[in-house]
Design a protein around this motif. Sequence first.
Motif, PDB file in Angstrom:
ATOM      1  N   MET A   1      16.260 -39.334  10.775  1.00 24.30           N
ATOM      2  CA  MET A   1      16.019 -40.718  10.405  1.00 24.30           C
ATOM      3  C   MET A   1      17.353 -41.448  10.276  1.00 24.30           C
ATOM      4  O   MET A   1      18.291 -40.939   9.691  1.00 24.30           O
ATOM      5  N   SER A   2      17.425 -42.634  10.801  1.00 24.26           N
ATOM      6  CA  SER A   2      18.620 -43.462  10.686  1.00 24.26           C
ATOM      7  C   SER A   2      18.789 -43.931   9.245  1.00 24.26           C
ATOM      8  O   SER A   2      17.820 -44.073   8.508  1.00 24.26           O
ATOM      9  N   THR A   3      20.030 -44.186   8.893  1.00 25.67           N
ATOM     10  CA  THR A   3      20.341 -44.702   7.569  1.00 25.67           C
ATOM     11  C   THR A   3      20.564 -46.209   7.670  1.00 25.67           C
ATOM     12  O   THR A   3      21.312 -46.658   8.535  1.00 25.67           O
ATOM     13  N   PRO A   4      19.926 -46.978   6.794  1.00 31.13           N
ATOM     14  CA  PRO A   4      20.146 -48.419   6.847  1.00 31.13           C
ATOM     15  C   PRO A   4      21.576 -48.769   6.438  1.00 31.13           C
ATOM     16  O   PRO A   4      22.193 -48.077   5.623  1.00 31.13           O
ATOM     17  N   THR A   5      22.092 -49.840   7.030  1.00 34.04           N
ATOM     18  CA  THR A   5      23.424 -50.344   6.691  1.00 34.04           C
ATOM     19  C   THR A   5      23.278 -51.697   6.001  1.00 34.04           C
ATOM     20  O   THR A   5      22.277 -52.391   6.187  1.00 34.04           O
ATOM     21  N   LEU A   6      24.283 -52.051   5.207  1.00 36.05           N
ATOM     22  CA  LEU A   6      24.309 -53.351   4.537  1.00 36.05           C
ATOM     23  C   LEU A   6      25.428 -54.189   5.132  1.00 36.05           C
ATOM     24  O   LEU A   6      26.523 -53.686   5.385  1.00 36.05           O
ATOM     25  N   ARG A   7      25.126 -55.469   5.327  1.00 39.83           N
ATOM     26  CA  ARG A   7      26.122 -56.414   5.819  1.00 39.83           C
ATOM     27  C   ARG A   7      25.950 -57.710   5.037  1.00 39.83           C
ATOM     28  O   ARG A   7      24.840 -58.237   4.940  1.00 39.83           O
ATOM     29  N   LEU A   8      27.051 -58.203   4.481  1.00 38.38           N
ATOM     30  CA  LEU A   8      27.009 -59.440   3.709  1.00 38.38           C
ATOM     31  C   LEU A   8      26.587 -60.600   4.606  1.00 38.38           C
ATOM     32  O   LEU A   8      27.113 -60.761   5.713  1.00 38.38           O
ATOM     33  N   GLU A  46      16.573 -70.954   0.581  1.00 45.13           N
ATOM     34  CA  GLU A  46      16.230 -70.884  -0.844  1.00 45.13           C
ATOM     35  C   GLU A  46      16.796 -69.620  -1.479  1.00 45.13           C
ATOM     36  O   GLU A  46      17.336 -69.662  -2.589  1.00 45.13           O
ATOM     37  N   VAL A  47      16.676 -68.475  -0.799  1.00 48.66           N
ATOM     38  CA  VAL A  47      17.229 -67.223  -1.325  1.00 48.66           C
ATOM     39  C   VAL A  47      18.751 -67.337  -1.451  1.00 48.66           C
ATOM     40  O   VAL A  47      19.336 -66.963  -2.474  1.00 48.66           O
ATOM     41  N   LEU A  48      19.396 -67.863  -0.422  1.00 42.94           N
ATOM     42  CA  LEU A  48      20.852 -67.945  -0.427  1.00 42.94           C
ATOM     43  C   LEU A  48      21.382 -68.935  -1.463  1.00 42.94           C
ATOM     44  O   LEU A  48      22.451 -68.725  -2.036  1.00 42.94           O
ATOM     45  N   ASP A  49      20.639 -70.008  -1.713  1.00 41.71           N
ATOM     46  CA  ASP A  49      21.114 -71.053  -2.620  1.00 41.71           C
ATOM     47  C   ASP A  49      20.744 -70.840  -4.081  1.00 41.71           C
ATOM     48  O   ASP A  49      21.394 -71.392  -4.967  1.00 41.71           O
ATOM     49  N   ASP A  59      29.479 -65.255  -7.636  1.00 41.06           N
ATOM     50  CA  ASP A  59      28.862 -64.162  -8.392  1.00 41.06           C
ATOM     51  C   ASP A  59      27.703 -63.505  -7.647  1.00 41.06           C
ATOM     52  O   ASP A  59      27.174 -62.497  -8.097  1.00 41.06           O
ATOM     53  N   LYS A  60      27.288 -64.104  -6.534  1.00 38.51           N
ATOM     54  CA  LYS A  60      26.073 -63.658  -5.848  1.00 38.51           C
ATOM     55  C   LYS A  60      26.399 -63.124  -4.463  1.00 38.51           C
ATOM     56  O   LYS A  60      27.214 -63.697  -3.748  1.00 38.51           O
ATOM     57  N   SER A  61      25.739 -62.032  -4.101  1.00 32.72           N
ATOM     58  CA  SER A  61      25.873 -61.446  -2.769  1.00 32.72           C
ATOM     59  C   SER A  61      24.479 -61.206  -2.204  1.00 32.72           C
ATOM     60  O   SER A  61      23.625 -60.640  -2.884  1.00 32.72           O
ATOM     61  N   VAL A  62      24.272 -61.639  -0.963  1.00 26.81           N
ATOM     62  CA  VAL A  62      23.019 -61.367  -0.264  1.00 26.81           C
ATOM     63  C   VAL A  62      23.375 -60.560   0.972  1.00 26.81           C
ATOM     64  O   VAL A  62      24.217 -60.977   1.774  1.00 26.81           O
ATOM     65  N   TYR A  63      22.756 -59.398   1.087  1.00 23.16           N
ATOM     66  CA  TYR A  63      23.047 -58.474   2.183  1.00 23.16           C
ATOM     67  C   TYR A  63      21.859 -58.377   3.131  1.00 23.16           C
ATOM     68  O   TYR A  63      20.711 -58.343   2.691  1.00 23.16           O
ATOM     69  N   GLU A  64      22.181 -58.279   4.390  1.00 22.00           N
ATOM     70  CA  GLU A  64      21.170 -57.911   5.376  1.00 22.00           C
ATOM     71  C   GLU A  64      21.120 -56.389   5.401  1.00 22.00           C
ATOM     72  O   GLU A  64      22.162 -55.735   5.432  1.00 22.00           O
ATOM     73  N   GLY A  73      15.541 -55.745   6.319  1.00 23.24           N
ATOM     74  CA  GLY A  73      15.361 -56.093   4.920  1.00 23.24           C
ATOM     75  C   GLY A  73      16.532 -56.889   4.391  1.00 23.24           C
ATOM     76  O   GLY A  73      17.450 -57.256   5.138  1.00 23.24           O
ATOM     77  N   CYS A  74      16.472 -57.149   3.079  1.00 23.29           N
ATOM     78  CA  CYS A  74      17.569 -57.857   2.424  1.00 23.29           C
ATOM     79  C   CYS A  74      17.708 -57.374   0.982  1.00 23.29           C
ATOM     80  O   CYS A  74      16.755 -56.877   0.383  1.00 23.29           O
ATOM     81  N   LEU A  75      18.908 -57.518   0.480  1.00 25.10           N
ATOM     82  CA  LEU A  75      19.253 -57.161  -0.899  1.00 25.10           C
ATOM     83  C   LEU A  75      20.055 -58.313  -1.477  1.00 25.10           C
ATOM     84  O   LEU A  75      21.070 -58.705  -0.904  1.00 25.10           O
TER      85      LEU A  75
END
Length: 171
Positions: A1-8, A46-49, A59-64, A73-75
Amino acid sequence: MSTPTLRLIDRQVPNDVDRLQAVLEAAPGYSLAVEGKLPTPDAAIEVLDALPPGKDHSDKSVYEIALDAEPVGCLEMVRGYPETDIAFIGLLLFQEGSQGRGFGPQVLRRAEAIGISWQCRALRIAVIDTNPRALAFWEREGFIELLRKPAMDFVGQAIVMERALPAAEGI
């Protein structure tokens, strides 16, 4: 299984916003369960703002969350909210085709690493009680309920939960 990656995600890059919007639209069950409606065309913005009281965009980070370079997904995390030593997870969401595949615990480990890098002692979340599948996930991951409170713009109550970060245990 592939491992998901995070990107800002960069709010200034239209393709980043479009990719986040696609993830949100590919998880209609979440929006219906917690908001009582499908994602709006501006859901990604809306999520980003959105910011909690007293916080700014630094103070906020949204990752793909991507699998083989495709967004699945998103975090969303906020540093120092609601207390300076808390890392708050505002959203951990996978498109419906990627749910139930074991990616949640993998991404949660990455969220822990981010929280530790911010010198936080715990991760905190708020789960809407109309989303029992999410509540079950967080309980399985060892999050403990702190309180329940009304949640503006959501159909149910917010269940605030927390779990100590590994480096902070025993302090």
